[in-house]
Design a protein around this motif. Sequence first.
Motif, short mmCIF file in Angstrom:
data_model
loop_
_atom_site.label_atom_id
_atom_site.label_comp_id
_atom_site.label_asym_id
_atom_site.label_seq_id
_atom_site.Cartn_x
_atom_site.Cartn_y
_atom_site.Cartn_z
N VAL A 1 -3.93 10.31 1.16
CA VAL A 1 -4.58 9.36 0.26
C VAL A 1 -3.77 8.08 0.25
O VAL A 1 -2.54 8.10 0.38
CB VAL A 1 -4.70 9.95 -1.17
CG1 VAL A 1 -3.34 10.25 -1.77
CG2 VAL A 1 -5.50 9.04 -2.08
N GLU A 2 -4.46 6.93 0.13
CA GLU A 2 -3.80 5.63 0.10
C GLU A 2 -4.15 4.92 -1.21
O GLU A 2 -5.31 4.87 -1.61
CB GLU A 2 -4.25 4.78 1.28
CG GLU A 2 -3.77 5.30 2.62
CD GLU A 2 -4.16 4.38 3.77
OE1 GLU A 2 -4.81 3.34 3.49
OE2 GLU A 2 -3.84 4.69 4.93
N LEU A 3 -3.11 4.39 -1.86
CA LEU A 3 -3.26 3.63 -3.10
C LEU A 3 -2.82 2.20 -2.84
O LEU A 3 -1.76 1.96 -2.26
CB LEU A 3 -2.41 4.25 -4.22
CG LEU A 3 -2.61 5.74 -4.50
CD1 LEU A 3 -1.67 6.21 -5.60
CD2 LEU A 3 -4.05 6.03 -4.87
N GLY A 4 -3.65 1.25 -3.27
CA GLY A 4 -3.30 -0.15 -3.07
C GLY A 4 -4.47 -1.06 -3.38
O GLY A 4 -5.53 -0.62 -3.86
N ILE A 5 -4.28 -2.35 -3.08
CA ILE A 5 -5.30 -3.32 -3.40
C ILE A 5 -6.54 -3.15 -2.53
O ILE A 5 -7.65 -3.58 -2.90
CB ILE A 5 -4.72 -4.75 -3.23
CG1 ILE A 5 -5.62 -5.80 -3.89
CG2 ILE A 5 -4.48 -5.05 -1.76
CD1 ILE A 5 -5.73 -5.68 -5.36
N ASN A 6 -6.37 -2.51 -1.36
CA ASN A 6 -7.51 -2.30 -0.46
C ASN A 6 -8.21 -0.97 -0.68
O ASN A 6 -9.16 -0.65 0.05
CB ASN A 6 -7.04 -2.39 1.00
CG ASN A 6 -6.50 -3.77 1.34
OD1 ASN A 6 -7.03 -4.78 0.88
ND2 ASN A 6 -5.44 -3.81 2.16
N THR B 1 0.85 -1.19 0.00
CA THR B 1 0.00 0.00 0.00
C THR B 1 0.89 1.24 0.00
O THR B 1 1.85 1.33 0.77
CB THR B 1 -0.92 0.02 1.23
OG1 THR B 1 -1.75 -1.15 1.21
CG2 THR B 1 -1.80 1.26 1.24
N LEU B 2 0.56 2.18 -0.86
CA LEU B 2 1.32 3.43 -0.95
C LEU B 2 0.55 4.53 -0.22
O LEU B 2 -0.58 4.85 -0.58
CB LEU B 2 1.54 3.82 -2.42
CG LEU B 2 2.42 5.03 -2.67
CD1 LEU B 2 3.86 4.75 -2.23
CD2 LEU B 2 2.39 5.41 -4.15
N GLU B 3 1.17 5.06 0.82
CA GLU B 3 0.55 6.11 1.63
C GLU B 3 1.14 7.47 1.26
O GLU B 3 2.36 7.65 1.31
CB GLU B 3 0.75 5.84 3.12
CG GLU B 3 0.06 4.58 3.63
CD GLU B 3 0.25 4.36 5.11
OE1 GLU B 3 1.01 5.16 5.72
OE2 GLU B 3 -0.32 3.41 5.67
N ILE B 4 0.26 8.40 0.90
CA ILE B 4 0.67 9.77 0.55
C ILE B 4 -0.01 10.72 1.53
O ILE B 4 -1.23 10.66 1.73
CB ILE B 4 0.26 10.13 -0.89
CG1 ILE B 4 0.71 9.04 -1.87
CG2 ILE B 4 0.81 11.49 -1.28
CD1 ILE B 4 2.18 8.95 -2.07
N SER B 5 0.75 11.60 2.15
CA SER B 5 0.18 12.58 3.09
C SER B 5 0.80 13.94 2.85
O SER B 5 1.99 14.05 2.53
CB SER B 5 0.40 12.14 4.55
OG SER B 5 1.79 11.96 4.81
N VAL B 6 -0.01 14.99 2.97
CA VAL B 6 0.43 16.37 2.78
C VAL B 6 0.42 17.07 4.13
O VAL B 6 -0.57 16.98 4.89
CB VAL B 6 -0.49 17.11 1.78
CG1 VAL B 6 0.02 18.53 1.53
CG2 VAL B 6 -0.59 16.35 0.47
N TRP B 7 1.51 17.77 4.42
CA TRP B 7 1.70 18.40 5.72
C TRP B 7 2.05 19.87 5.56
O TRP B 7 2.59 20.29 4.53
CB TRP B 7 2.82 17.69 6.50
CG TRP B 7 2.54 16.25 6.81
CD1 TRP B 7 2.60 15.20 5.95
CD2 TRP B 7 2.12 15.72 8.07
NE1 TRP B 7 2.26 14.04 6.59
CE2 TRP B 7 1.96 14.32 7.90
CE3 TRP B 7 1.88 16.27 9.33
CZ2 TRP B 7 1.57 13.48 8.93
CZ3 TRP B 7 1.51 15.43 10.37
CH2 TRP B 7 1.35 14.05 10.16
N ASP B 8 1.77 20.62 6.62
CA ASP B 8 2.16 22.02 6.69
C ASP B 8 3.34 22.14 7.64
O ASP B 8 3.26 21.75 8.81
CB ASP B 8 1.00 22.88 7.20
CG ASP B 8 1.44 24.30 7.54
OD1 ASP B 8 1.97 24.98 6.65
OD2 ASP B 8 1.25 24.71 8.71
#
Length: 426
Positions: free
Chosen positions: A383-388, A363-370
């Motif tokens: 946002v999370e990209l993956g089979i789930n 699973t590829l986890e993408i997060s944006v922070w300040d």
Amino acid sequence: MSVSKPPPLPSTSHLALPASSTSTPPSSATSPSATPHHTGPPPPSPVKISMQEHFAINVCPGPILPIPQISDFFPRFHDYPCTPPPPREKKILKEETFNGDMGVGFKDGERRLDNNGDREETVDSDDEDTYLGTLEFTLLFDQENNCLHCTINKGKGLKAMDSNGLADPYVKLHLLPGASKANKLRTKTLKNTLNPIWNEELVYHGITAADMTTKTLRLCVCDMDRLGRNEFIGEVRVALKKLREGENKRYNMGLERITQNKEANNQPVEPGMVVAEEERGRILLSLCYNTEKGCLLVGVIRCAHLAAMDSNGYSDPFVKITLQPDMGKKSKNKTTVKKKTLNPEFNEEFSYEVTLDQLAKKTLEISVWDYDLGMSNDFIGGVELGINASGQRLRHWFDCLKNKGKKVEYWHTLTQQGAPSSDKPD
């Protein structure tokens, strides 16, 4: 009856010589030495005016209005501050009303003109709601790249806002609903003109077909004032649902004054406050599996319409990328920090060495922070990209695994996924 002055004495050039002076050479009559000397200057030529003209000079029908001096419009030439003279009162003409959008789809010269051909009939009065000028612009929706191209061409006959009878205009663009600094674009400022020509293209990224059916583009023309607050001249609004995909549509619309209500999401997000999904923003990602090197290439291209996390109405965003299950430090990466922006452009790419069989289970986890100096960073969205995953996130993941060696780009809406436990709602 007329008034006249007595005729002056005849000039010396018309005097006849006496008979006794025949011995004098004729040339001496015209020489300067032969001219007789007078005690005073020659009298002026007679000026004749009628009695009617004489009384018209000192009589002014109606109320006497102050005559504005040219120096009143140039305060910098005064040693003391002064205000320009009040404008003369004019009769406000009632304009005809008509149905339909004002000026939509008209080109130069197609609008109705008055007898002089200089001004439109619809703005023939000096009322503040009508005499504001026109704005010409062009819109193009590129659905393939999810972009809305806004070309601001020119303005015509703008209302004078400065004491010199001119203005320093610029144009601001907002997407409604949800007008905030995240979706604000602005042209450059042109000095001392009422007919500005910008020819400037502004682009909204991350605009989907669904947005085109619900959003309205608002274009505000303002006057820049360095010593005080910028002044609002007028605005126009265009419903984007009327714009077809791939159509380069030109508008020439009259400016209007519409009551401006402050949007709720103009305010920065308070610490610990739960942010709705539509207010977090969007991110454009690219995925590509390189079979030759046996690695996954993750590209962080840009973000759009991020939530404002700082008190100045902006954020200092950066992006974290993690490939789960965790493979140690090699699985974690982050982009550089972009200062004071809600629409950052990164264009950074990261590589993860992983086989195709293992990648299907990850699973590829993408997060944006300040980014906050000396304090804990604020979570904006993830946002999370993956089979789930589901929806477009799952489609993006499948397209990457199916099209090996091909870069696949998708826009994703930021959600609460990837938030730390302290930021998650109960």
